[in-house]
Design a protein around this motif. Structure first.
Motif, PDB file in Angstrom:
ATOM      1  N   VAL A  44       0.856  -1.188   0.000  1.00  0.00           N
ATOM      2  CA  VAL A  44       0.000   0.000   0.000  1.00  0.00           C
ATOM      3  C   VAL A  44       0.892   1.239   0.000  1.00  0.00           C
ATOM      4  CG1 VAL A  44      -1.808   1.292   1.184  1.00  0.00           C
ATOM      5  CG2 VAL A  44      -1.751  -1.215   1.361  1.00  0.00           C
ATOM      6  N   THR A  45       0.745   2.075  -1.007  1.00  0.00           N
ATOM      7  CA  THR A  45       1.428   3.363  -1.038  1.00  0.00           C
ATOM      8  C   THR A  45       0.419   4.423  -0.612  1.00  0.00           C
ATOM      9  OG1 THR A  45       2.864   2.669  -2.847  1.00  0.00           O
ATOM     10  CG2 THR A  45       2.672   5.032  -2.451  1.00  0.00           C
ATOM     11  N   ALA A  46       0.699   5.088   0.500  1.00  0.00           N
ATOM     12  CA  ALA A  46      -0.229   6.071   1.058  1.00  0.00           C
ATOM     13  C   ALA A  46       0.377   7.462   0.959  1.00  0.00           C
ATOM     14  CB  ALA A  46      -0.553   5.736   2.512  1.00  0.00           C
ATOM     15  N   TYR A  47      -0.305   8.356   0.239  1.00  0.00           N
ATOM     16  CA  TYR A  47       0.139   9.738   0.080  1.00  0.00           C
ATOM     17  C   TYR A  47      -0.535  10.590   1.151  1.00  0.00           C
ATOM     18  CZ  TYR A  47       1.741   8.156  -4.500  1.00  0.00           C
ATOM     19  OH  TYR A  47       2.378   7.483  -5.513  1.00  0.00           O
ATOM     20  N   SER A  48       0.277  11.390   1.843  1.00  0.00           N
ATOM     21  CA  SER A  48      -0.274  12.171   2.949  1.00  0.00           C
ATOM     22  C   SER A  48       0.530  13.450   3.159  1.00  0.00           C
ATOM     23  CB  SER A  48      -0.248  11.335   4.240  1.00  0.00           C
ATOM     24  OG  SER A  48      -0.709  12.078   5.341  1.00  0.00           O
ATOM     25  N   ARG A  49      -0.157  14.476   3.688  1.00  0.00           N
ATOM     26  CA  ARG A  49       0.534  15.724   4.024  1.00  0.00           C
ATOM     27  C   ARG A  49       1.175  15.654   5.395  1.00  0.00           C
ATOM     28  NH1 ARG A  49      -2.656  19.465   5.039  1.00  0.00           N
ATOM     29  NH2 ARG A  49      -4.660  18.426   4.813  1.00  0.00           N
ATOM     30  N   ARG A  50       0.757  14.689   6.201  1.00  0.00           N
ATOM     31  CA  ARG A  50       1.332  14.541   7.539  1.00  0.00           C
ATOM     32  C   ARG A  50       1.629  13.067   7.802  1.00  0.00           C
ATOM     33  NH1 ARG A  50      -4.254  15.589   8.439  1.00  0.00           N
ATOM     34  NH2 ARG A  50      -5.311  14.028   9.741  1.00  0.00           N
ATOM     35  N   PRO A  51       2.506  12.770   8.762  1.00  0.00           N
ATOM     36  CA  PRO A  51       2.901  11.385   9.007  1.00  0.00           C
ATOM     37  C   PRO A  51       1.715  10.466   9.267  1.00  0.00           C
ATOM     38  CG  PRO A  51       4.345  12.883  10.183  1.00  0.00           C
ATOM     39  CD  PRO A  51       3.233  13.730   9.635  1.00  0.00           C
ATOM     40  N   ILE A  52       1.819   9.249   8.745  1.00  0.00           N
ATOM     41  CA  ILE A  52       0.826   8.222   9.016  1.00  0.00           C
ATOM     42  C   ILE A  52       0.970   7.804  10.480  1.00  0.00           C
ATOM     43  CG2 ILE A  52       0.031   5.909   8.395  1.00  0.00           C
ATOM     44  CD1 ILE A  52      -0.294   7.904   6.147  1.00  0.00           C
ATOM     45  N   PRO A  53      -0.114   7.665  11.236  1.00  0.00           N
ATOM     46  CA  PRO A  53      -0.027   7.268  12.637  1.00  0.00           C
ATOM     47  C   PRO A  53       0.804   6.010  12.840  1.00  0.00           C
ATOM     48  CG  PRO A  53      -2.254   7.933  12.108  1.00  0.00           C
ATOM     49  CD  PRO A  53      -1.495   7.911  10.810  1.00  0.00           C
TER      50      PRO A  53
ATOM     51  N   ASN B 132       4.050   1.808   2.276  1.00  0.00           N
ATOM     52  CA  ASN B 132       5.026   2.751   1.736  1.00  0.00           C
ATOM     53  C   ASN B 132       4.438   4.153   1.850  1.00  0.00           C
ATOM     54  OD1 ASN B 132       7.102   4.040   0.308  1.00  0.00           O
ATOM     55  ND2 ASN B 132       6.085   3.679  -1.659  1.00  0.00           N
ATOM     56  N   PRO B 133       4.751   4.879   2.937  1.00  0.00           N
ATOM     57  CA  PRO B 133       4.178   6.216   3.104  1.00  0.00           C
ATOM     58  C   PRO B 133       4.945   7.260   2.290  1.00  0.00           C
ATOM     59  CG  PRO B 133       5.512   5.650   5.009  1.00  0.00           C
ATOM     60  CD  PRO B 133       5.549   4.463   4.095  1.00  0.00           C
ATOM     61  N   ILE B 134       4.215   8.093   1.567  1.00  0.00           N
ATOM     62  CA  ILE B 134       4.791   9.210   0.825  1.00  0.00           C
ATOM     63  C   ILE B 134       4.298  10.487   1.491  1.00  0.00           C
ATOM     64  CG2 ILE B 134       5.033  10.362  -1.404  1.00  0.00           C
ATOM     65  CD1 ILE B 134       6.189   7.559  -1.410  1.00  0.00           C
ATOM     66  N   ILE B 135       5.166  11.144   2.244  1.00  0.00           N
ATOM     67  CA  ILE B 135       4.771  12.329   3.010  1.00  0.00           C
ATOM     68  C   ILE B 135       5.275  13.577   2.283  1.00  0.00           C
ATOM     69  CG2 ILE B 135       4.752  13.424   5.270  1.00  0.00           C
ATOM     70  CD1 ILE B 135       3.615  10.565   5.199  1.00  0.00           C
ATOM     71  N   ASP B 136       4.339  14.435   1.889  1.00  0.00           N
ATOM     72  CA  ASP B 136       4.691  15.671   1.196  1.00  0.00           C
ATOM     73  C   ASP B 136       3.609  16.697   1.502  1.00  0.00           C
ATOM     74  OD1 ASP B 136       5.289  17.756  -0.601  1.00  0.00           O
ATOM     75  OD2 ASP B 136       6.135  16.348  -2.059  1.00  0.00           O
ATOM     76  N   SER B 137       3.984  17.787   2.126  1.00  0.00           N
ATOM     77  CA  SER B 137       3.003  18.804   2.503  1.00  0.00           C
ATOM     78  C   SER B 137       2.373  19.485   1.289  1.00  0.00           C
ATOM     79  CB  SER B 137       3.651  19.861   3.403  1.00  0.00           C
ATOM     80  OG  SER B 137       4.737  20.490   2.732  1.00  0.00           O
ATOM     81  N   ASP B 138       3.043  19.397   0.138  1.00  0.00           N
ATOM     82  CA  ASP B 138       2.501  19.944  -1.099  1.00  0.00           C
ATOM     83  C   ASP B 138       1.714  18.840  -1.806  1.00  0.00           C
ATOM     84  OD1 ASP B 138       1.872  21.183  -3.454  1.00  0.00           O
ATOM     85  OD2 ASP B 138       3.941  21.324  -4.191  1.00  0.00           O
TER      86      ASP B 138
END
Length: 237
Positions: free
Chosen positions: A30-39, A48-54
């Protein structure tokens, strides 16, 4: 095994979609796109977390995926409120503009199955509704259908029942009523117009897998409404 991508994974329904995906044996990654960290509780070797505020940068990241890297299913539980966004215009930038941008990127990447969590307060009228929220959601549904994915799944709940991180006073009143009606009727009175976020999430994952695997699905666009959400969501995928 099936791979998936998710946007909106830190929201009420999205967080349940994420945990359901990570606990579903048929899902390989699972690739999860988020503006803030995954809990932290969602930590998993399959995540696979993709953290990007933009958040607008996610579209470039998605559309640039090579065919062999693209997931089979893309889930969107992305959304906000007029109050949190600072007005209907700003809400539209997320609920419609960003959702459609990411859906187009998923299509460009070769993703075959697209699953959208729509609705949230129910209502009719579609794109002609006098309710701005209902109209916005209906317009997004029309737009993603036109992208012509191999399979488009639109989950259309009524009121979404669950504990949100942010305050939504009007929804809180209806959620309280739904919980009370559910308690005194064994769920019958509540289920006619409201669904638990976890049930909606399980229905979304199960519908996405069925569509991706082309089991029991004869249409390109599958609109999953309240009764079918309950049927699909009452058991694990």
């Amino acid at each position: 095994m099936t791979s998936a991508s998710l946007v909106g994974g830190t929201g009420l329904v999205g967080s349940y979609i994420l945990s359901t995906l990570l606990n579903t044996p048929a899902i390989s990654s699972v690739t999860a796109y988020s503006r803030r960290p995954i809990p932290a509780p969602e930590a998993s070797p399959r995540l696979n977390p993709i953290i990007d505020s933009d958040s607008s940068a996610w579209a470039t990241q998605i559309s640039s995926l090579k065919i062999e890297e693209a997931p089979q299913i893309f889930f969107s539980a992305l959304g906000t409120t007029k109050a949190k966004a600072g007005g209907l215009g700003n809400q539209r930038k997320i609920d419609f503009d960003l959702n459609l941008l990411l859906a187009k990127a998923a299509k460009d990447a070769g993703i075959k199955t697209y699953v959208l969590i729509s609705g949230g307060l129910g209502g009719g009228g579609g794109t002609n509704s006098s309710n701005a929220f209902v109209r916005l959601k209906a317009e997004l549904e029309v737009a993603v259908k036109e992208l012509n994915f191999d399979h488009t799944v639109i989950i259309k709940p009524g009121l979404i029942v669950g504990d949100r991180g942010e305050s939504r006073p009007i929804e809180a009143v209806f959620r309280g009523a739904a919980k009370l009606l559910g308690a005194i009727s064994g769920g019958i009175l509540k289920n006619a117009w409201a669904e638990d976020a976890e049930v909606i999430a399980r229905a979304a994952v199960k519908a996405g897998l069925k569509a991706s695997e082309a089991r029991e699905l004869e249409v390109k666009v599958w609109e999953v409404e309240q009764r079918e959400i309950l049927t699909l969501g009452q058991s694990e995928p």
